[in-house]
Write a protein that holds these residues in place. Structure first.
Motif, PDB file in Angstrom:
ATOM      1  N   PHE A  20     -20.813  14.453 -45.081  1.00 52.62           N
ATOM      2  CA  PHE A  20     -21.758  13.219 -44.771  1.00 52.62           C
ATOM      3  C   PHE A  20     -21.154  12.023 -44.977  1.00 52.62           C
ATOM      4  O   PHE A  20     -20.566  11.750 -45.973  1.00 52.62           O
ATOM      5  N   LEU A 166     -28.557   7.949 -42.504  1.00 52.10           N
ATOM      6  CA  LEU A 166     -28.990   9.280 -42.879  1.00 52.10           C
ATOM      7  C   LEU A 166     -29.429  10.051 -41.696  1.00 52.10           C
ATOM      8  O   LEU A 166     -29.764  11.336 -41.831  1.00 52.10           O
ATOM      9  N   GLU A 169     -27.975  13.292 -40.145  1.00 52.62           N
ATOM     10  CA  GLU A 169     -27.556  14.513 -41.165  1.00 52.62           C
ATOM     11  C   GLU A 169     -28.895  15.077 -41.308  1.00 52.62           C
ATOM     12  O   GLU A 169     -28.855  16.415 -41.597  1.00 52.62           O
ATOM     13  N   LEU A 181     -31.586  17.668 -51.071  1.00 51.85           N
ATOM     14  CA  LEU A 181     -30.508  16.821 -50.730  1.00 51.85           C
ATOM     15  C   LEU A 181     -29.451  16.782 -51.799  1.00 51.85           C
ATOM     16  O   LEU A 181     -29.898  16.849 -52.946  1.00 51.85           O
ATOM     17  N   GLN A 185     -27.195  11.540 -50.964  1.00 49.95           N
ATOM     18  CA  GLN A 185     -28.232  11.530 -49.999  1.00 49.95           C
ATOM     19  C   GLN A 185     -29.417  11.313 -50.517  1.00 49.95           C
ATOM     20  O   GLN A 185     -30.175  10.454 -49.842  1.00 49.95           O
ATOM     21  N   SER A 215     -19.860   9.902 -53.524  1.00 47.69           N
ATOM     22  CA  SER A 215     -21.292   9.657 -53.227  1.00 47.69           C
ATOM     23  C   SER A 215     -21.366   8.241 -53.552  1.00 47.69           C
ATOM     24  O   SER A 215     -22.045   7.312 -52.650  1.00 47.69           O
TER      25      SER A 215
END
Length: 288
Positions: A20, A166, A169, A181, A185, A215
């Motif tokens: 991601f 997002l 995804e 998630l 996310q 992240s």
């Protein structure tokens, strides 16, 4: 006057390293001509008579990213929360002084606080999606503000998710629980939940501190992409992060048992040529 980062290289590395990514976001123009969006004058917040901070005066500029830095307990989060009157929800909290947004006194007793919080979104330290589906997380604030049309709801949800990278995804699983998630996310979903109301200001309280480094980098790139489109105020203990993404920085310290604004300047100036000895000691790691 732009944020000072290696976001392009970092985004590329992360794209290769993880399933991601931030996605094809485009930053708005940098804030080259400072224009006051939020004016704070002689502001003080206390809890049960104990001051969190006092005598804070500064301007926050439209379309820019402003970082509040300083050690724990110097009033950064209290100041952030006072901008959209979340301090109203804290028993025993007293606020004195002036906060104005586009010339409107935020502390006016007749102000519609609900409307204020639509204009001024808040992102918290720990991702806090509702225990609902991804779709309902984004629809709920819209429905609370009176939007019922199905087509418009869908359009606003899609736009918010595309804005934070997002959509690609999760567009095929919008009815899945938001809690499934990943942490990064979930935090981006929380940003989308704020953006879906089309605010002018985003307040962020340590938005990356609960995330893993990968992240955190993705959310950091997202924050950078908001420059020029939103006025962003971020509280962070991560000095490297502040230096990478912020246009301006405000350094706070505790003096006489209350948080105090020590220095406010362009971010690069504050880190590379601070005017105050305390600032120099803090950003160099000698104090903190």
């Amino acid at each position: 006057m732009t944020g000072f980062s290696n976001s392009g290289r970092r985004a590329s590395d992360e794209k290769n390293a993880a399933p991601f990514t931030v996605g094809p976001l485009v930053s708005g123009p940098a804030c080259c001509v400072p224009q006051t969006h939020i004016h704070i004058e002689q502001l003080a917040v206390s809890y049960g008579g104990t001051p969190a901070f006092k005598d804070v005066t500064l301007d926050i500029f439209r379309g820019c990213i402003t970082a509040f830095i300083g050690p724990s307990g110097c009033g950064k989060t209290s100041l952030l929360s006072s901008i959209n009157r979340l301090t109203d929800m804290v028993s025993g909290c007293s606020v004195e002084g002036l906060i104005s947004i586009d010339g409107q006194n935020v502390r006016d007793p007749g102000l519609d606080v609900r409307a204020l919080r639509r204009r001024v979104g808040m992102i918290f330290q720990k991702p806090n999606p509702f225990p609902l589906s991804i779709r309902r997380n984004l629809e709920m604030p819209l429905r609370e503000h009176g939007l019922k049309n199905r087509a418009e709801l869908d359009a606003r949800v899609e736009k918010a998710l595309k804005d934070i990278g997002l959509w690609s995804e999760i567009h095929d699983r919008l009815d899945a629980p938001a809690l499934t998630l990943s942490g990064g996310q979930q935090q981006r979903l929380c940003v989308a939940r704020a953006l879906v109301l089309e605010p002018a200001v985003l307040l962020m309280d340590e938005p990356c501190s609960a995330l893993d480094p990968l992240s955190s980098g993705i959310v950091e790139d997202l924050i950078e992409s908001l420059r020029g489109r939103y006025t962003v105020v971020i509280v962070t203990h991560n000095l490297a992060q502040a230096r990478r993404i912020a246009n301006y920085a405000a350094f706070f310290w505790v003096k006489d048992r209350a948080g105090t604004l020590i220095e406010f300047d362009f971010c690069r100036q504050l880190f590379e040529a601070p005017k105050h000895d305390l600032t120099a000691a803090y950003v160099s790691g000698q104090r903190g």
